[in-house]
Scaffold this active site. Sequence first.
Site, PDB file in Angstrom:
ATOM      1  N   SER A   5       0.980  -1.169  -0.002  1.00  0.00           N
ATOM      2  CA  SER A   5       0.003   0.000  -0.201  1.00  0.00           C
ATOM      3  C   SER A   5       1.018   1.357  -0.028  1.00  0.00           C
ATOM      4  O   SER A   5       2.086   1.177   0.452  1.00  0.00           O
ATOM      5  CB  SER A   5      -0.946   0.001   1.113  1.00  0.00           C
TER       6      SER A   5
HETATM    7  N1  SAH Z   1      -0.280  -4.717   3.953  1.00  0.00           N
HETATM    8  C1  SAH Z   1       0.967  -5.421   3.003  1.00  0.00           C
HETATM    9  C2  SAH Z   1       0.288  -6.061   1.861  1.00  0.00           C
HETATM   10  C3  SAH Z   1      -0.974  -5.622   1.092  1.00  0.00           C
HETATM   11  S1  SAH Z   1      -1.584  -6.500  -0.200  1.00  0.00           S
HETATM   12  C4  SAH Z   1       1.702  -4.322   2.610  1.00  0.00           C
HETATM   13  O1  SAH Z   1       1.480  -3.204   2.442  1.00  0.00           O
HETATM   14  O2  SAH Z   1       2.788  -4.772   2.264  1.00  0.00           O
HETATM   15  C5  SAH Z   1      -2.514  -7.697   0.279  1.00  0.00           C
HETATM   16  C6  SAH Z   1      -1.846  -8.891   0.938  1.00  0.00           C
HETATM   17  O3  SAH Z   1      -2.862  -9.818   1.153  1.00  0.00           O
HETATM   18  C7  SAH Z   1      -1.068  -9.580  -0.227  1.00  0.00           C
HETATM   19  O4  SAH Z   1       0.000  -9.799   0.154  1.00  0.00           O
HETATM   20  C8  SAH Z   1      -1.932 -10.995  -0.409  1.00  0.00           C
HETATM   21  O5  SAH Z   1      -1.098 -12.159  -0.774  1.00  0.00           O
HETATM   22  C9  SAH Z   1      -2.646 -11.244   0.927  1.00  0.00           C
HETATM   23  N2  SAH Z   1      -3.683 -12.057   0.993  1.00  0.00           N
HETATM   24  C10 SAH Z   1      -4.836 -11.844   0.060  1.00  0.00           C
HETATM   25  N3  SAH Z   1      -5.997 -12.722   0.230  1.00  0.00           N
HETATM   26  C11 SAH Z   1      -5.531 -13.324   1.670  1.00  0.00           C
HETATM   27  C12 SAH Z   1      -5.973 -14.391   2.538  1.00  0.00           C
HETATM   28  N4  SAH Z   1      -7.011 -15.011   2.107  1.00  0.00           N
HETATM   29  N5  SAH Z   1      -5.206 -14.558   3.485  1.00  0.00           N
HETATM   30  C13 SAH Z   1      -3.851 -14.099   3.795  1.00  0.00           C
HETATM   31  N6  SAH Z   1      -3.338 -13.542   2.988  1.00  0.00           N
HETATM   32  C14 SAH Z   1      -3.929 -12.776   1.936  1.00  0.00           C
END
Ligand code: SAH
Length: 231
Positions: A65
């Site tokens: 983000s």
């Molecule tokens: N907050 C983090 C990532 C944001 S992107 C940052 O800023 O770095 C959202 C993340 O959620 C991604 O890494 C994706 O792989 C994860 N994600 C999506 N669905 C998910 C689920 N059901 N369980 C665990 N992680 C999930």
Amino acid sequence: MKQFWSPNSISKNKAMVENLQSHGVITSDEVAKAMEAVDRGLFVPDRSYAYVDSPLSIGYNVTISAPHMHAMCLQLLENNLKPGMRVLDVGSGTGYLTACFAVMVGSEGRVIGVEHIPELVASSIKNIEASAAASPLLKQGSLAIHVGDGRKGWAEFAPYDAIHVGAAAPEIPEALIDQLKPGGRLVIPVGNLFQDLQVVDKSSDGSVSIRSETSVRYVPLTSREAQLRGE
Ligand code: SAH
């Protein structure tokens, strides 16, 4: 030689935080301190864009983000990120925000990141190990990141004072509300194409109130298979 920081990246990270303060995005000293302590440059694949206020691709069809979204979520959760408190970060991705949470709750607190892409869990741990502020917390065990489906939360250390979800859910997963402490707060983007950042507060009697903070655009909280197919 292991390098924890370079003066250049530290000053750029500080300038990023100062920019967010001058634009009124960060008003909390605690949040500013945490974001200053955790160098965003250690968490993104291409450092040259690390301090720009924009989301960046981290592979696997997802993004880290933008800094202003991280700042906003930290501020919404600030009262539930006091030293000693318990935090769950669902969709922990690069581990950047997870590390900020850990710095805020300190060595007496506990922060659990849950991420469903094993490669991202592995690289987030490496990122955290490179952070002088967060790596001691990882070593000592107050910060941990696990592979799992975050829609189920992480029951082992529930209930949590703060739960953050970094991906948009079609609706709020029941397990996350269940795993919230009375007095706890959940921040979660909800929706499909059009999403709201929702703030869920559980009061001391266990009742739940929900409000929308702002419109947002996050990648979906979904299954690993759907994400890798790009759905
Ligand atoms: N907050 C983090 C990532 C944001 S992107 C940052 O800023 O770095 C959202 C993340 O959620 C991604 O890494 C994706 O792989 C994860 N994600 C999506 N669905 C998910 C689920 N059901 N369980 C665990 N992680 C999930």
